[in-house]
Design a protein around this motif. Structure first.
Motif, PDB file in Angstrom:
ATOM      1  N   ASP A  64       2.094   2.017 -25.764  1.00 24.69           N
ATOM      2  CA  ASP A  64       1.414   0.789 -26.196  1.00 24.69           C
ATOM      3  C   ASP A  64       1.656  -0.347 -25.208  1.00 24.69           C
ATOM      4  O   ASP A  64       0.719  -1.025 -24.782  1.00 24.69           O
ATOM      5  N   THR A  65       2.925  -0.544 -24.849  1.00 21.41           N
ATOM      6  CA  THR A  65       3.281  -1.662 -23.976  1.00 21.41           C
ATOM      7  C   THR A  65       2.686  -1.502 -22.587  1.00 21.41           C
ATOM      8  O   THR A  65       2.124  -2.442 -22.019  1.00 21.41           O
ATOM      9  N   VAL A  66       2.831  -0.290 -22.021  1.00 21.37           N
ATOM     10  CA  VAL A  66       2.347  -0.052 -20.665  1.00 21.37           C
ATOM     11  C   VAL A  66       0.831  -0.186 -20.589  1.00 21.37           C
ATOM     12  O   VAL A  66       0.288  -0.796 -19.659  1.00 21.37           O
ATOM     13  N   LEU A  67       0.127   0.361 -21.570  1.00 23.50           N
ATOM     14  CA  LEU A  67      -1.336   0.304 -21.561  1.00 23.50           C
ATOM     15  C   LEU A  67      -1.842  -1.115 -21.811  1.00 23.50           C
ATOM     16  O   LEU A  67      -2.811  -1.557 -21.183  1.00 23.50           O
ATOM     17  N   LYS A  68      -1.193  -1.839 -22.703  1.00 17.36           N
ATOM     18  CA  LYS A  68      -1.577  -3.237 -22.928  1.00 17.36           C
ATOM     19  C   LYS A  68      -1.426  -4.041 -21.639  1.00 17.36           C
ATOM     20  O   LYS A  68      -2.277  -4.863 -21.298  1.00 17.36           O
ATOM     21  N   ASN A  69      -0.322  -3.801 -20.940  1.00 19.81           N
ATOM     22  CA  ASN A  69      -0.081  -4.519 -19.690  1.00 19.81           C
ATOM     23  C   ASN A  69      -1.132  -4.161 -18.636  1.00 19.81           C
ATOM     24  O   ASN A  69      -1.651  -5.036 -17.940  1.00 19.81           O
ATOM     25  N   TYR A  70      -1.458  -2.877 -18.539  1.00 17.76           N
ATOM     26  CA  TYR A  70      -2.447  -2.445 -17.547  1.00 17.76           C
ATOM     27  C   TYR A  70      -3.804  -3.095 -17.824  1.00 17.76           C
ATOM     28  O   TYR A  70      -4.450  -3.631 -16.914  1.00 17.76           O
ATOM     29  N   TRP A  71      -4.255  -3.044 -19.070  1.00 15.28           N
ATOM     30  CA  TRP A  71      -5.582  -3.576 -19.409  1.00 15.28           C
ATOM     31  C   TRP A  71      -5.601  -5.092 -19.556  1.00 15.28           C
ATOM     32  O   TRP A  71      -6.658  -5.675 -19.755  1.00 15.28           O
ATOM     33  N   SER A  72      -4.438  -5.725 -19.415  1.00 21.29           N
ATOM     34  CA  SER A  72      -4.424  -7.196 -19.453  1.00 21.29           C
ATOM     35  C   SER A  72      -5.024  -7.787 -18.177  1.00 21.29           C
ATOM     36  O   SER A  72      -5.426  -8.945 -18.145  1.00 21.29           O
TER      37      SER A  72
END
Length: 334
Positions: A11-19
């Protein structure tokens, strides 16, 4: 001292990537417009992902809360005559058989927040006719449209519904009378999307290789290392792949680029999958024992489900799956 190996939570890594606006805009352009550059990164602004609203009906009121993964406002989309659009993105690791309902809930919450904000202007009937005051909305008021994309990164092929109709028992002749709600759905293992952003291209190519179960692991490793060599895959993309694959990664091994990174990634994924299999095996054994004992003691299915959730720390859905599997096996034994 920082631990050498840290858990990259999906969740954290993907949220950061798509931010990152460039990657976010490119995904939406690929899904919605076949790669045509309609949404511009410079026109995107991040919104608060935490949402809450109150549902009211004839004296009854209930509050709801929902947290989106990523949501941004596109400030200008002149190609389609729309000045403001809200774009939501949900990253999904597991199959969710009620996904259309979840997306409906997210989108409704976003619209309800817009309505509540707008209605706050009309506390008095000044300048409103009777119907407008009752509605707390002028006839000419309009809200921003909301578009939500779901990207699924799981190992299993998605076999859930991607529209409300897919969740309903509904005769064919009645379908046209029942409103449908479709999900803009992307399966990472086989997206077929046309990307312009190089990081998005690398991300989805690597995920396709990793999630391709028809390839032996050694062959997949060889292919993805070769891809990383040829394309000099960015460190942030490798970290995102590691997060999406739900494995642990040595940060120090991610400093460079190329073969070392990809070898480390595959070795860690292999270890994580092996450990996961052992844990799941133990959980299944415990679940079988709990169910068998519960049935022998005459416990109700609800009581057994409750014990499974507490003892194994699993979701209600997982408990149901265990009960269905081992109850049938127990019936056969008897």
């Amino acid at each position: 001292m920082m631990a050498k190996t840290q858990n990259l939570k999906p969740d954290t890594v993907l949220k950061n990537y798509w931010s990152h606006n460039g990657q976010f805009a490119d995904l939406f352009n690929a899904v919605l417009f076949g790669g045509k550059q309609v949404i511009k990164p410079g026109e995107l602004e991040s919104e608060d992902t935490e949402g809450s609203w109150v549902l009211e009906h004839r004296g009854y009121a209930e509050s709801f809360q929902a947290s989106r993964d990523n949501i941004k406002i596109s400030k200008r989309s002149t190609a389609y005559g729309v000045s403001l659009v809200m774009l939501g993105l949900e990253s999904q690791e597991h199959i969710h058989y009620a996904m259309p309902l979840r997306v409906m809930g997210y989108d409704y919450g976003t619209y309800k927040r817009q309505y509540d904000s707008n209605a706050g202007k009309y506390k008095k009937p000044d300048g409103l006719n009777e119907d407008e005051y009752l509605s707390r909305m002028k006839r000419t008021d309009r809200f921003m449209p909301v578009i939500t994309i779901v990207v699924y990164y799981g190992e299993k092929p998605w076999d859930g519904a991607v529209s409300l109709h897919g969740m309903l028992h509904i005769p064919e002749e009645m379908k046209k009378f029942v409103n449908d709600y479709k999900v803009a759905f992307v399966e990472a293992r086989n997206s077929g999307l046309r990307f312009h952003n190089i990081n998005n291209r690398d991300l989805f190519h690597m995920l396709e290789i990793i999630l391709d179960k028809s390839l032996p692991r050694n062959k997949a490793k060889e292919n993805v290392i070769q891809y990383a060599k040829e394309h000099s895959v960015d460190r942030t993309v490798i970290m995102t792949v590691a997060g999406a694959a739900n494995c642990k990664i040595d940060y120090n091994a991610l400093v460079g680029k190329g073969e070392v990174d990809m070898c480390t990634l595959f070795d860690e994924i292999a270890r994580e999958h092996e450990a996961k299999g052992k844990i799941e095996g133990k959980a299944e054994g415990k679940a079988e024992g709990i169910i068998e004992t519960g049935l022998d003691c005459g416990l109700s299915e609800n009581d057994i489900l409750e014990k499974l959730q507490k003892k194994l720390d699993v979701s209600f859905q997982a408990a149901q799956d265990y009960l269905k599997k081992f109850k049938n096996q127990n019936d056969i034994k008897r």
